[in-house]
Motif scaffolding. Structure first.
Motif, PDB file in Angstrom:
ATOM      1  N   ALA A   1      -4.584   8.847   3.136  1.00 24.81           N
ATOM      2  CA  ALA A   1      -4.003   9.536   1.985  1.00 24.81           C
ATOM      3  C   ALA A   1      -4.513   8.928   0.676  1.00 24.81           C
ATOM      4  O   ALA A   1      -4.844   9.646  -0.272  1.00 24.81           O
ATOM      5  N   LEU A   2      -4.587   7.602   0.644  1.00 27.99           N
ATOM      6  CA  LEU A   2      -5.108   6.934  -0.552  1.00 27.99           C
ATOM      7  C   LEU A   2      -6.596   7.215  -0.737  1.00 27.99           C
ATOM      8  O   LEU A   2      -7.088   7.382  -1.868  1.00 27.99           O
ATOM      9  N   GLU A   3      -7.323   7.291   0.373  1.00 25.38           N
ATOM     10  CA  GLU A   3      -8.756   7.589   0.323  1.00 25.38           C
ATOM     11  C   GLU A   3      -8.989   8.987  -0.242  1.00 25.38           C
ATOM     12  O   GLU A   3      -9.871   9.190  -1.097  1.00 25.38           O
ATOM     13  N   ILE A   4      -8.216   9.958   0.219  1.00 21.91           N
ATOM     14  CA  ILE A   4      -8.355  11.339  -0.262  1.00 21.91           C
ATOM     15  C   ILE A   4      -8.144  11.391  -1.775  1.00 21.91           C
ATOM     16  O   ILE A   4      -8.882  12.061  -2.510  1.00 21.91           O
TER      17      ILE A   4
ATOM     18  N   LYS B   1       6.552  11.122   3.698  1.00 22.07           N
ATOM     19  CA  LYS B   1       6.393  11.534   5.088  1.00 22.07           C
ATOM     20  C   LYS B   1       5.483  10.598   5.885  1.00 22.07           C
ATOM     21  O   LYS B   1       5.293  10.802   7.076  1.00 22.07           O
ATOM     22  N   ILE B   2       4.953   9.568   5.238  1.00 24.87           N
ATOM     23  CA  ILE B   2       4.094   8.622   5.944  1.00 24.87           C
ATOM     24  C   ILE B   2       4.789   7.270   6.001  1.00 24.87           C
ATOM     25  O   ILE B   2       5.049   6.656   4.969  1.00 24.87           O
ATOM     26  N   HIS B   3       5.102   6.809   7.198  1.00 26.30           N
ATOM     27  CA  HIS B   3       5.730   5.505   7.357  1.00 26.30           C
ATOM     28  C   HIS B   3       4.715   4.416   7.032  1.00 26.30           C
ATOM     29  O   HIS B   3       3.526   4.541   7.334  1.00 26.30           O
ATOM     30  N   GLN B   4       5.180   3.349   6.402  1.00 25.75           N
ATOM     31  CA  GLN B   4       4.252   2.299   5.982  1.00 25.75           C
ATOM     32  C   GLN B   4       3.529   1.651   7.158  1.00 25.75           C
ATOM     33  O   GLN B   4       2.425   1.109   7.004  1.00 25.75           O
ATOM     34  N   ASN B   5       4.125   1.720   8.358  1.00 25.26           N
ATOM     35  CA  ASN B   5       3.463   1.140   9.535  1.00 25.26           C
ATOM     36  C   ASN B   5       2.337   2.024  10.074  1.00 25.26           C
ATOM     37  O   ASN B   5       1.519   1.577  10.877  1.00 25.26           O
TER      38      ASN B   5
ATOM     39  N   MET C   1       0.825  -1.206   0.000  1.00 20.78           N
ATOM     40  CA  MET C   1       0.000   0.000   0.000  1.00 20.78           C
ATOM     41  C   MET C   1       0.859   1.256   0.000  1.00 20.78           C
ATOM     42  O   MET C   1       0.507   2.269  -0.618  1.00 20.78           O
ATOM     43  N   HIS C   2       1.998   1.190   0.697  1.00 21.72           N
ATOM     44  CA  HIS C   2       2.878   2.356   0.728  1.00 21.72           C
ATOM     45  C   HIS C   2       3.486   2.609  -0.650  1.00 21.72           C
ATOM     46  O   HIS C   2       3.603   3.760  -1.095  1.00 21.72           O
ATOM     47  N   LYS C   3       3.875   1.539  -1.342  1.00 25.81           N
ATOM     48  CA  LYS C   3       4.394   1.689  -2.707  1.00 25.81           C
ATOM     49  C   LYS C   3       3.328   2.295  -3.619  1.00 25.81           C
ATOM     50  O   LYS C   3       3.636   3.095  -4.507  1.00 25.81           O
ATOM     51  N   LYS C   4       2.094   1.906  -3.392  1.00 27.26           N
ATOM     52  CA  LYS C   4       0.981   2.445  -4.171  1.00 27.26           C
ATOM     53  C   LYS C   4       0.867   3.954  -3.960  1.00 27.26           C
ATOM     54  O   LYS C   4       0.696   4.717  -4.926  1.00 27.26           O
ATOM     55  N   LEU C   5       0.986   4.402  -2.719  1.00 23.22           N
ATOM     56  CA  LEU C   5       0.930   5.829  -2.429  1.00 23.22           C
ATOM     57  C   LEU C   5       2.129   6.559  -3.031  1.00 23.22           C
ATOM     58  O   LEU C   5       1.984   7.658  -3.568  1.00 23.22           O
ATOM     59  N   MET C   6       3.317   5.956  -2.949  1.00 21.32           N
ATOM     60  CA  MET C   6       4.515   6.592  -3.489  1.00 21.32           C
ATOM     61  C   MET C   6       4.391   6.818  -4.994  1.00 21.32           C
ATOM     62  O   MET C   6       4.890   7.814  -5.520  1.00 21.32           O
ATOM     63  N   GLN C   7       3.713   5.898  -5.682  1.00 19.83           N
ATOM     64  CA  GLN C   7       3.509   6.066  -7.120  1.00 19.83           C
ATOM     65  C   GLN C   7       2.540   7.203  -7.408  1.00 19.83           C
ATOM     66  O   GLN C   7       2.701   7.944  -8.385  1.00 19.83           O
ATOM     67  N   ILE C   8       1.552   7.358  -6.537  1.00 19.49           N
ATOM     68  CA  ILE C   8       0.549   8.411  -6.714  1.00 19.49           C
ATOM     69  C   ILE C   8       1.100   9.769  -6.290  1.00 19.49           C
ATOM     70  O   ILE C   8       0.942  10.771  -6.995  1.00 19.49           O
TER      71      ILE C   8
END
Length: 299
Positions: free
Chosen positions: A164-167, A152-156, A138-145
């Motif tokens: 962030a993904l919801e927004i 600034k958001i730790h994957q944990n 999920m963190h990789k998904k956000l990094m791509q977006i």
């Protein structure tokens, strides 16, 4: 609007030393903008400024939190604002010094994470995806977006990760899609970002990590572990600490840990530079140019 000065930049760029020299020159006091130097007992791995290095200049927001306790951005903002007022009331100039982008963001702009309303259907689906594929995916998904927000958001921190993904899904936009300008700034801020040649910076990072090991970083972490601090705690997620988890599990050698810290520090420096380029009011400047700007002879 209150005037403040900021000395920002990537790790190992010399922010602390230059901030002290400027503070002495312009009658300032320093507020640390480092999310790791807030913790007590975590000195070597954070390259925490020493009493000697402070050279008589008051420093704030250092050694204010126990490493076994969570410390939020809102905690930081609330306390930092109080200290800014205290410094101003003494007739001195507040100087922000450090490289934690989220601390700057939250202090100089109104603190508001995501104004979009929540969508339960989207949020539930994202949590199902998290459960199926894991936080790293999920963190990789956000990094791509949105690499700015992802950095600034730790994957944990799955709550913020999912939010962030919801927004993004609700608005079709990212939080960091536009350059931050001086609009809505809470302070009249002069921000200088230390600009150092990439290879020179990498060399400084490598030397700093070597000094950390020579200064007793391993013993510092052993002491923390004996005090009940563990690698799942917020304080141990910082570079220079989290890399030791596999060492103490018998899965890595010290040399491998050292090389990983150097690598992670380089990657972090890149993210810091990207972050501060996000502010159109930030002035990128070499250390010598900054000293010259304040008519300071290089010590």
């Amino acid at each position: 609007m209150q005037k403040i000065l900021a000395i920002a930049g990537p790790t190992a760029s010399g922010k602390s030393n230059i901030a002290v020299q400027i503070a002495k020159k312009i009658n300032g006091e320093i507020i640390s903008m480092d999310s790791m130097q807030i913790y007590k007992g975590m000195d070597i791995g954070t390259a925490k400024v020493t009493i000697n290095e402070m050279d008589g200049i008051p420093h704030y927001m250092i050694n204010i939190a126990e490493p076994n306790m969570p410390y939020s951005v809102s905690d930081f903002v609330s306390k930092a604002k109080e200290i800014i007022n205290q410094i101003v009331n003494k007739g001195k100039l507040p100087i922000l010094a450090g490289g934690t982008g989220l601390y700057y963001e939250s202090l100089i702009y109104p603190f508001n994470f995501g104004g979009a309303k929540s969508d339960e259907k989207i949020k539930n689906r994202l949590y199902e995806e998290l459960d199926k594929y894991g936080a790293e995916y999920m963190h990789k998904k956000l990094m791509q977006i949105d690499p700015i927000d992802g950095a600034k958001i730790h994957q944990n921190n799955t709550k913020r990760l999912i939010r962030a993904l919801e927004i993004y899904e609700i608005t079709g936009d990212t939080k960091s899609n536009t350059t931050k300008s001086n609009k809505n700034l809470q302070y009249d801020i002069d921000m200088f970002v230390l600009d150092i040649d990439r290879e020179i910076l990498y060399d400084r990072i490598e030397k700093r990590v070597q000094i950390m090991f020579e200064s007793g970083l391993v013993d510092e972490i052993k002491t923390l572990l004996l005090q009940g601090i563990n690698f799942d705690m917020q304080s141990m997620q910082g570079i220079g600490y989290k890399e030791f988890k596999d060492y103490f599990a018998g899965k890595m050698t010290l040399e491998e840990v050292k090389n990983l810290i150097i690598l992670n520090s380089r990657h972090y420096a890149k993210r810091q530079i990207t972050w501060f380029k996000h502010y159109d009011f930030a002035k990128f400047i070499t250390p010598q140019e900054l000293l010259n700007h304040f008519n300071i002879d290089n010590e």
